[in-house]
Scaffold this active site. Structure first.
Site, PDB file in Angstrom:
ATOM      1  N   GLY A  21       0.808  -1.201   0.000  1.00 20.19           N
ATOM      2  CA  GLY A  21       0.000   0.000   0.000  1.00 20.19           C
ATOM      3  C   GLY A  21       0.844   1.254   0.000  1.00 20.19           C
ATOM      4  O   GLY A  21       1.944   1.276   0.536  1.00 20.19           O
ATOM      5  N   SER A  22       0.335   2.310  -0.631  1.00 20.30           N
ATOM      6  CA  SER A  22       0.995   3.604  -0.551  1.00 20.30           C
ATOM      7  C   SER A  22       0.827   4.160   0.868  1.00 20.30           C
ATOM      8  O   SER A  22       0.050   3.646   1.671  1.00 20.30           O
ATOM      9  CB  SER A  22       0.400   4.562  -1.576  1.00 20.30           C
ATOM     10  OG  SER A  22       0.628   4.111  -2.888  1.00 20.30           O
ATOM     11  N   GLY A  23       1.567   5.217   1.156  1.00 23.28           N
ATOM     12  CA  GLY A  23       1.532   5.806   2.485  1.00 23.28           C
ATOM     13  C   GLY A  23       2.737   5.460   3.327  1.00 23.28           C
ATOM     14  O   GLY A  23       2.880   5.962   4.446  1.00 23.28           O
ATOM     15  N   HIS A  24       3.630   4.598   2.789  1.00 21.63           N
ATOM     16  CA  HIS A  24       4.836   4.195   3.526  1.00 21.63           C
ATOM     17  C   HIS A  24       6.103   4.779   2.894  1.00 21.63           C
ATOM     18  O   HIS A  24       7.205   4.302   3.152  1.00 21.63           O
ATOM     19  CB  HIS A  24       4.953   2.676   3.557  1.00 21.63           C
ATOM     20  CG  HIS A  24       3.759   1.991   4.126  1.00 21.63           C
ATOM     21  ND1 HIS A  24       3.286   2.260   5.393  1.00 21.63           N
ATOM     22  CD2 HIS A  24       2.911   1.069   3.599  1.00 21.63           C
ATOM     23  CE1 HIS A  24       2.218   1.512   5.631  1.00 21.63           C
ATOM     24  NE2 HIS A  24       1.964   0.793   4.544  1.00 21.63           N
ATOM     25  N   LYS A  39       5.942  -8.127   2.255  1.00 24.59           N
ATOM     26  CA  LYS A  39       5.692  -7.912   3.683  1.00 24.59           C
ATOM     27  C   LYS A  39       4.541  -8.803   4.132  1.00 24.59           C
ATOM     28  O   LYS A  39       3.598  -9.038   3.382  1.00 24.59           O
ATOM     29  CB  LYS A  39       5.367  -6.441   3.962  1.00 24.59           C
ATOM     30  CG  LYS A  39       6.472  -5.485   3.530  1.00 24.59           C
ATOM     31  CD  LYS A  39       6.217  -4.052   3.981  1.00 24.59           C
ATOM     32  CE  LYS A  39       4.909  -3.458   3.516  1.00 24.59           C
ATOM     33  NZ  LYS A  39       4.770  -3.436   2.032  1.00 24.59           N
ATOM     34  N   ASP A  52      -1.268  -8.538   0.870  1.00 25.43           N
ATOM     35  CA  ASP A  52      -0.031  -8.592   0.090  1.00 25.43           C
ATOM     36  C   ASP A  52       0.332 -10.030  -0.251  1.00 25.43           C
ATOM     37  O   ASP A  52       0.666 -10.352  -1.394  1.00 25.43           O
ATOM     38  CB  ASP A  52       1.119  -7.948   0.878  1.00 25.43           C
ATOM     39  CG  ASP A  52       1.003  -6.439   0.973  1.00 25.43           C
ATOM     40  OD1 ASP A  52      -0.012  -5.881   0.503  1.00 25.43           O
ATOM     41  OD2 ASP A  52       1.926  -5.814   1.514  1.00 25.43           O
ATOM     42  N   HIS A  95       0.327   0.599   9.685  1.00 24.84           N
ATOM     43  CA  HIS A  95      -0.953   1.097   9.184  1.00 24.84           C
ATOM     44  C   HIS A  95      -1.799   1.641  10.331  1.00 24.84           C
ATOM     45  O   HIS A  95      -2.976   1.930  10.145  1.00 24.84           O
ATOM     46  CB  HIS A  95      -1.744  -0.020   8.488  1.00 24.84           C
ATOM     47  CG  HIS A  95      -0.985  -0.714   7.419  1.00 24.84           C
ATOM     48  ND1 HIS A  95      -0.263  -1.870   7.648  1.00 24.84           N
ATOM     49  CD2 HIS A  95      -0.811  -0.413   6.112  1.00 24.84           C
ATOM     50  CE1 HIS A  95       0.314  -2.254   6.525  1.00 24.84           C
ATOM     51  NE2 HIS A  95       0.005  -1.397   5.578  1.00 24.84           N
TER      52      HIS A  95
END
Length: 329
Positions: free
Chosen positions: A54-57, A105, A110, A215
């Site tokens: 996911g984006s945001g990392h 991960k 995922d 998250h």
């Protein structure tokens, strides 16, 4: 909620376009299906390394595409797994005859989507599953989460692939690095997912979340806010318990910010962690401090320790040229 954006729906793609424009010598952006690949393809026969999530990392994973690390990264929507068609398209684009190694991960979405992509890929492939978060026991649900140790795995395996290691050797190395790596984090504030528009969880002014996930998942426990000197042992002791290093063991120490913690505070935490580890006979020979696996705008940090030997040390020092890591080039 105050954020720089035009539209929640287009935020990820707008950001990735800007990233590719800022680093045209390193990456190419493919919007549909969404992935980023090296601007200059790797040599023929090299094992292709692909990761995603996911984006945001950020800078994970797009910031680690380049020489000495990843061949491609597949970003999903914010905190949402990428889809199998993204991984499949990326693998087909960057595979150079040496097969594909997926670095994944340990999150259910995922794992499932990368497995589906692997089943569809008609080329040699293998997977390394990263599960370095020691805030959770191995036998709970899916097991330990993959967090900042993913950066270490991508760097070390990336160096080996660049040097000519074959697919089996890269997979075995990745699994060895995962076994030698442990992480533990703490949050001082929540993060705010743009689509949600409010903090994911609530922390009082006098509280912190020990063992939080990247998250915003619940950690080990919610505890009273403490001083930095008091927090470091609560992060470092579970890491040492998991790895059980021998006295004099060389190691890499990564102090990773979650996105909203100033470098001033991260270096403070590094100094305290270094002193703690020195007192326990761990010889820190390599260091990394900064925002490498973030959680949007969360305030907090994690400590990651990787036990090293001479071979791993050489791989860490090997040249790397990505947007987020660069040395020796």
């Amino acid at each position: 909620m105050k954020k720089f954006l035009d539209s929640v729906e287009t935020l990820v793609d707008d950001s990735l376009r800007g990233f590719a424009l800022a680093h045209p010598e390193l990456v190419l952006y493919h919007p549909e299906p969404r992935y980023l690949a090296r601007a200059v393809p790797a040599r023929a026969g090299k094992v292709a390394l692909i990761s995603g999530g996911g984006s945001g990392h950020e800078p994970l994973h797009a910031g680690f595409v380049g020489v000495g690390m990843l061949d491609a990264a597949c970003p999903g929507q914010v905190f949402t797994s990428p889809t199998p068609d993204q991984m499949l398209a990326a693998a087909q684009a960057v595979e150079r005859g040496g097969g594909v190694l997926f670095i994944v991960k340990n999150y259910a979405g995922d794992v499932m989507n990368f497995e589906m992509a692997a089943e569809l890929l008609d080329r040699p492939q293998a997977t390394v599953l990263v599960h370095d978060d020691v805030s959770l026991p191995d036998d709970q649900g899916m097991g330990r989460r993959g967090v900042a140790g993913t950066v270490v795995v991508e760097k070390l395996v990336g160096a080996a692939a660049e040097a000519g290691a074959d697919l089996a050797a890269c997979q075995a190395l990745g699994e060895r690095v995962v076994a030698a790596t442990a992480s533990m984090g703490v949050a001082l504030t929540s993060c705010t997912v743009p689509a949600l528009g409010r903090p994911t969880f609530a922390l009082g002014e006098g509280e912190m979340e020990l063992g939080v996930g990247i998250h915003g998942e619940k950690g080990r426990e919610r505890v009273p806010l403490a001083t930095a000197t008091e927090i470091v042992p609560r992060l470092a002791e579970p890491v040492l318990d998991a790895l059980r290093p021998t006295r004099g063991q060389p190691a890499l120490l990564l102090v990773n910010g979650f996105g909203a913690t100033p470098l001033q505070e991260l270096y403070l935490m590094y100094g305290l962690a270094r002193r703690f580890l020195d007192q326990r006979g761990v010889r820190v020979v390599r260091s990394l401090v900064g925002n490498y696996t973030t959680a949007l705008d969360m305030a907090g940090c994690s400590l990651t320790l990787t036990l090293l030997d001479e071979a791993l040390l050489r791989l860490w020092d090997a040249p790397v040229h990505t947007a987020a890591l660069r040395w020796g080039c």
